[in-house]
Enzyme design. Sequence first.
Site, PDB file in Angstrom:
ATOM      1  N   GLY A  15       0.775  -1.230   0.000  1.00 32.37           N
ATOM      2  CA  GLY A  15       0.000   0.000   0.000  1.00 32.37           C
ATOM      3  C   GLY A  15       0.807   1.282   0.000  1.00 32.37           C
ATOM      4  O   GLY A  15       0.371   2.283   0.581  1.00 32.37           O
ATOM      5  N   THR A  16       1.959   1.309  -0.697  1.00 34.88           N
ATOM      6  CA  THR A  16       2.712   2.562  -0.731  1.00 34.88           C
ATOM      7  C   THR A  16       1.987   3.634  -1.544  1.00 34.88           C
ATOM      8  O   THR A  16       2.015   4.817  -1.189  1.00 34.88           O
ATOM      9  CB  THR A  16       4.125   2.337  -1.303  1.00 34.88           C
ATOM     10  OG1 THR A  16       4.036   1.819  -2.640  1.00 34.88           O
ATOM     11  CG2 THR A  16       4.917   1.377  -0.435  1.00 34.88           C
ATOM     12  N   LEU A 138     -10.320  -7.008 -13.063  1.00 32.61           N
ATOM     13  CA  LEU A 138     -11.759  -6.850 -12.868  1.00 32.61           C
ATOM     14  C   LEU A 138     -12.487  -7.227 -14.148  1.00 32.61           C
ATOM     15  O   LEU A 138     -12.055  -6.894 -15.255  1.00 32.61           O
ATOM     16  CB  LEU A 138     -12.085  -5.409 -12.479  1.00 32.61           C
ATOM     17  CG  LEU A 138     -11.464  -4.930 -11.168  1.00 32.61           C
ATOM     18  CD1 LEU A 138     -11.691  -3.429 -10.984  1.00 32.61           C
ATOM     19  CD2 LEU A 138     -12.035  -5.699  -9.978  1.00 32.61           C
ATOM     20  N   ASN A 157      -6.694   3.256 -12.246  1.00 36.58           N
ATOM     21  CA  ASN A 157      -5.610   2.331 -11.918  1.00 36.58           C
ATOM     22  C   ASN A 157      -4.271   2.986 -12.249  1.00 36.58           C
ATOM     23  O   ASN A 157      -4.192   3.862 -13.104  1.00 36.58           O
ATOM     24  CB  ASN A 157      -5.754   1.036 -12.727  1.00 36.58           C
ATOM     25  CG  ASN A 157      -4.694   0.002 -12.376  1.00 36.58           C
ATOM     26  OD1 ASN A 157      -4.441  -0.254 -11.197  1.00 36.58           O
ATOM     27  ND2 ASN A 157      -4.060  -0.575 -13.374  1.00 36.58           N
ATOM     28  N   HIS A 159      -0.280   1.958 -13.371  1.00 35.05           N
ATOM     29  CA  HIS A 159       0.484   0.851 -13.959  1.00 35.05           C
ATOM     30  C   HIS A 159       1.954   1.234 -14.058  1.00 35.05           C
ATOM     31  O   HIS A 159       2.279   2.359 -14.458  1.00 35.05           O
ATOM     32  CB  HIS A 159      -0.057   0.525 -15.349  1.00 35.05           C
ATOM     33  CG  HIS A 159       0.660  -0.602 -16.002  1.00 35.05           C
ATOM     34  ND1 HIS A 159       0.512  -1.908 -15.610  1.00 35.05           N
ATOM     35  CD2 HIS A 159       1.581  -0.612 -17.010  1.00 35.05           C
ATOM     36  CE1 HIS A 159       1.279  -2.678 -16.344  1.00 35.05           C
ATOM     37  NE2 HIS A 159       1.939  -1.926 -17.204  1.00 35.05           N
TER      38      HIS A 159
END
Length: 273
Positions: A15-16, A138, A157, A159
Amino acid sequence: MVQKIRVGALISGGGTNLQAIIDAARGGKMDADIVFVGSDNPDAYGLQRARNGEIPTFVVDYRQAIRSFRENRGGVQLPADFRLDEIRAKQALWPRSTDPGKVDAFLEGRAVAESMLLNAMRPYPFDLLVLAGFMRNLTPYFIDRVNVERSQPRIMNIHPALLPAFPGTDGYGDTFRYGCKVAGCTVHFVDYGEDSGPIIGQRAFPIREDDTLDTVRRRGLEQEWQLYPECIQLFAEGRLQTVRTTHELPGGKIFERTVVKLLPNGRSHERER
């Protein structure tokens, strides 16, 4: 006073990027409140980061849900609103040449887990869902239930590569091994494919001769921590518009693509009722 948007986050690991988003929200760099953090992994350290910030958390254990489905596929009840033919026709994660049985099993198993995820999210109304290291693709079943308006995507998102190059799970590794001279990261809206949605923002940096894969990844993360909050803020300002573009290529072939246009003036973001 600017109305803040409500942001939910999904994570799978440390979770950075989530921490960067939390810090930006708390530091006034984003007009946003983080309203929940969910994970597919009960051991994700990012859940503790959220708890440290007094943000509600939940876990939907994908591994257990999918294993239960595989062990008893005929006895597992699919979501009442799941339509396999519709989802199969929309999905772009698997090539059309893939064994239909394999694709159907994947889509059904994911629908079971995604239905659980949607139920866990339901108590927390949100305007934007950010994937901050969520390592699950998803399917259209989930995407269509978040993007209630096709023209207003609400899933974002990040990437670790300059898309459309190097989609998949190891963007920095693929970039480095290919011998690229530039690396970077991309924030995009999520569509039915893998890392194929409309691009919102990108940051790039040169790969030096003395770089290693570890240094490239470290420098890439530093760029991600800046880029993601910036793109969320653009969403909060109502400045992201998706439009369908058409281009005629040499030989008369037509290329169509949905792209993000950056609007010059912010608009108030209308919340769901």
